[in-house]
Design an enzyme around this catalytic site. Structure first.
Site, mmCIF file in Angstrom:
data_model
loop_
_atom_site.group_PDB
_atom_site.id
_atom_site.type_symbol
_atom_site.label_atom_id
_atom_site.label_comp_id
_atom_site.label_asym_id
_atom_site.label_seq_id
_atom_site.Cartn_x
_atom_site.Cartn_y
_atom_site.Cartn_z
ATOM 1 N N GLY A 226 0.753 -1.246 0.000
ATOM 2 C CA GLY A 226 0.000 0.000 0.000
ATOM 3 C C GLY A 226 0.781 1.292 0.000
ATOM 4 C CD GLU A 260 1.050 -8.885 1.950
ATOM 5 O OE1 GLU A 260 0.116 -8.260 1.400
ATOM 6 O OE2 GLU A 260 0.861 -9.875 2.655
ATOM 7 N N PRO A 261 4.935 -4.691 -0.486
ATOM 8 C CG PRO A 261 7.080 -3.780 -0.617
ATOM 9 C CD PRO A 261 6.284 -4.848 0.075
ATOM 10 N NE ARG A 263 -0.128 2.102 -6.039
ATOM 11 C CZ ARG A 263 -1.187 1.974 -6.839
ATOM 12 N NH1 ARG A 263 -1.155 2.482 -8.043
ATOM 13 N NH2 ARG A 263 -2.276 1.360 -6.426
ATOM 14 N NE ARG A 299 -2.723 2.242 -11.635
ATOM 15 C CZ ARG A 299 -2.713 3.435 -11.104
ATOM 16 N NH1 ARG A 299 -2.155 4.441 -11.766
ATOM 17 N NH2 ARG A 299 -3.252 3.677 -9.936
ATOM 18 C CE1 TYR A 303 -8.690 0.656 -10.112
ATOM 19 C CE2 TYR A 303 -6.664 0.905 -11.366
ATOM 20 C CZ TYR A 303 -7.550 0.107 -10.668
ATOM 21 O OH TYR A 303 -7.280 -1.217 -10.518
ATOM 22 C CB CYS A 328 -14.251 0.577 -30.525
ATOM 23 S SG CYS A 328 -13.372 0.288 -32.039
ATOM 24 C CD GLU A 329 -15.043 0.157 -24.364
ATOM 25 O OE1 GLU A 329 -15.735 0.891 -23.633
ATOM 26 O OE2 GLU A 329 -15.215 -1.062 -24.474
ATOM 27 C CE1 TYR A 357 -1.403 -4.047 -8.564
ATOM 28 C CE2 TYR A 357 -0.502 -1.910 -7.939
ATOM 29 C CZ TYR A 357 -0.851 -3.204 -7.612
ATOM 30 O OH TYR A 357 -0.632 -3.663 -6.340
#
Ligand code: LLP
Length: 403
Positions: A226, A260-261, A263, A299, A303, A328-329, A357
């Site tokens: 995190g 548990e890193p 990122r 991403r 987000y 196509c979005e 990610y």
């Protein structure tokens, strides 16, 4: 050492992920040093970037792995992570995954429900083994991050409440096939404020103390991942402040601290390169259309995440443009109102901080091949995953085709 990214993209084509392995080393060392003098293990969260060479690089530095599927466990082992440094987390493990994890004798399984604990006990019994487990506690703390990546509130699906955790530990302690060795929490991702981590660690450390009174000896205190990174101008958490907060919370406990890193290790080490196809103007709006799409780096679409975008080696007066892909979005964009100089076909753009990610969330939507990945280490570049081909994409369908 200055890298000629234009030449790199000429060589490997675009879109392309590029990772600076020396930067990953620097991040790992900074965190490890902040743990100096205490028993600790950094379990790299493989989901952030699971390229075998990335995992192998971290394994060589001494890292363990935090995995959330048996596939990730296999990757970690294949990449050379010591089996006793691998933990297996996740809310929904299948029996076959549990069985393989036990056969492979990894450090421990992080459990997220009572039902899962019973399942693990059953599988361990069948195998005549004792499963080393840890229980994920949901401390009900608001991590103050994006709701999609917040995980430590009761409204999130993760972990169990304190009272339930206690009952589970008491059960596990009595079971012949369970060995409760660890405790775990993870309250969210991209955390930029230390306070929620402090609070969560204090709550969980108190639980460890009360378990001690019941003769349940917790050896591994896993604080999850995190730690936030800088995408724009965020203030983030310094490694020393992070470890200091954990030391404070665990004062007097004889535990190995795990973290548990994901990122933190890889986000800023990676960049995504994409070439300009066209420019166009719809009324007032300027669009730069590039050859990378949301399938390569989702991403921003998913987000509304910010990634800094720059033109590589192009001068000129900047004006705002939306940088969009060919998918196509309408959600297929990398940035909105990005200040960019006038661009022409084949000019190169870099999307920064895409090492976490990025590739791991890539898909084949629109039958687009997944990009290649290149590592740079001590000034030398090497391919660590080749670009997918059309043949790769249809390989699993071809033999079933009836025409
Ligand atoms: N441990 C557990 C139990 C996790 O669920 C996660 C991330 C991590 C560790 C690693 O977290 P990190 O250190 O990377 O923050 N796809 C999203 C992020 C999802 C994170 C999921 N869990 C994004 O692109 O922002």
């Amino acid at each position: 050492m200055k890298i000629d990214f234009k030449a790199l993209v000429e060589k490997y084509d675009s879109p392309l992920y590029v990772y600076d392995f020396d930067y990953i080393t620097h991040r790992y060392s900074a965190l490890k040093e902040a743990f100096a003098g205490k028993k600790s293990l950094i379990n790299y969260a493989v989901k952030a970037n699971s390229n075998l060479s990335v995992i192998a690089h971290l394994a060589k530095l001494g890292a363990g792995a935090d995995c959330v599927s048996i596939g990730e466990v296999r990757r970690a082992l294949d990449a050379g992570v010591d089996k006793y440094k691998i933990i297996f987390s996740g809310v929904g493990k299948r029996d076959d995954e549990i069985e393989e994890a036990l056969q492979r004798d990894i450090l421990m399984l992080n459990l997220e429900s009572e039902a899962e604990m019973k399942r693990v006990e059953m599988v361990a019994k069948k195998l005549g083994k004792e499963a080393r487990i840890s229980i994920r506690v949901n401390p009900n703390i608001d991590p103050q991050t994006h709701p999609y990546i917040s995980t430590g509130l009761h409204e999130n699906k993760f972990g169990v409440e304190i009272d339930m955790a206690k009952r589970m530990y008491i059960y596990a302690k009595k079971s012949e096939h369970l060995n409760p060795v660890g405790i775990h929490f993870h309250i969210g991702s991209q955390l930029t404020n230390l306070e929620p981590i402090k609070e969560a660690a204090a709550i969980v450390a108190d639980l460890v103390r009360s378990l001690g009174a019941l003769d349940i000896d917790i050896k591994f205190f896993d604080v999850g991942g995190g730690i936030g990174v800088v995408y724009d101008d965020e203030k983030t958490i310094a490694p020393e402040a992070y470890t200091e907060a954990i030391f404070e919370a665990t004062k007097g406990l004889d535990v190995t601290i795990l973290c548990e890193p994901g990122r933190y290790m890889v986000a800023n080490a990676g960049a995504f390169f994409t070439r300009v196809l066209y420019e166009k103007q719809n009324g007032e709006k300027r669009f730069v259309i590039v050859d990378g799409g949301m399938n390569d780096l989702i991403r921003p679409s998913l987000y509304n995440a910010y990634h800094k975008i720059e033109a590589v080696g192009v001068e000129g007066e900047k004006s705002p443009a939306d940088v969009v892909g060919p998918v196509c979005e309408s959600g297929d964009f990398f940035g909105k109102d990005v200040p960019l100089p006038p661009l022409k076909h084949n000019d190169l753009l870099v999307v920064h901080s895409a090492g976490a990610y990025g590739f791991t969330m890539a898909s084949n939507y629109n039958t687009r091949p997944k990009p290649a990945e290149v590592a740079i280490e001590e000034g030398k570049e090497r391919l660590i995953r080749r670009r997918e081909t059309y043949e790769d994409q249809i390989a699993l369908e071809k033999e079933y085709l009836q025409r």
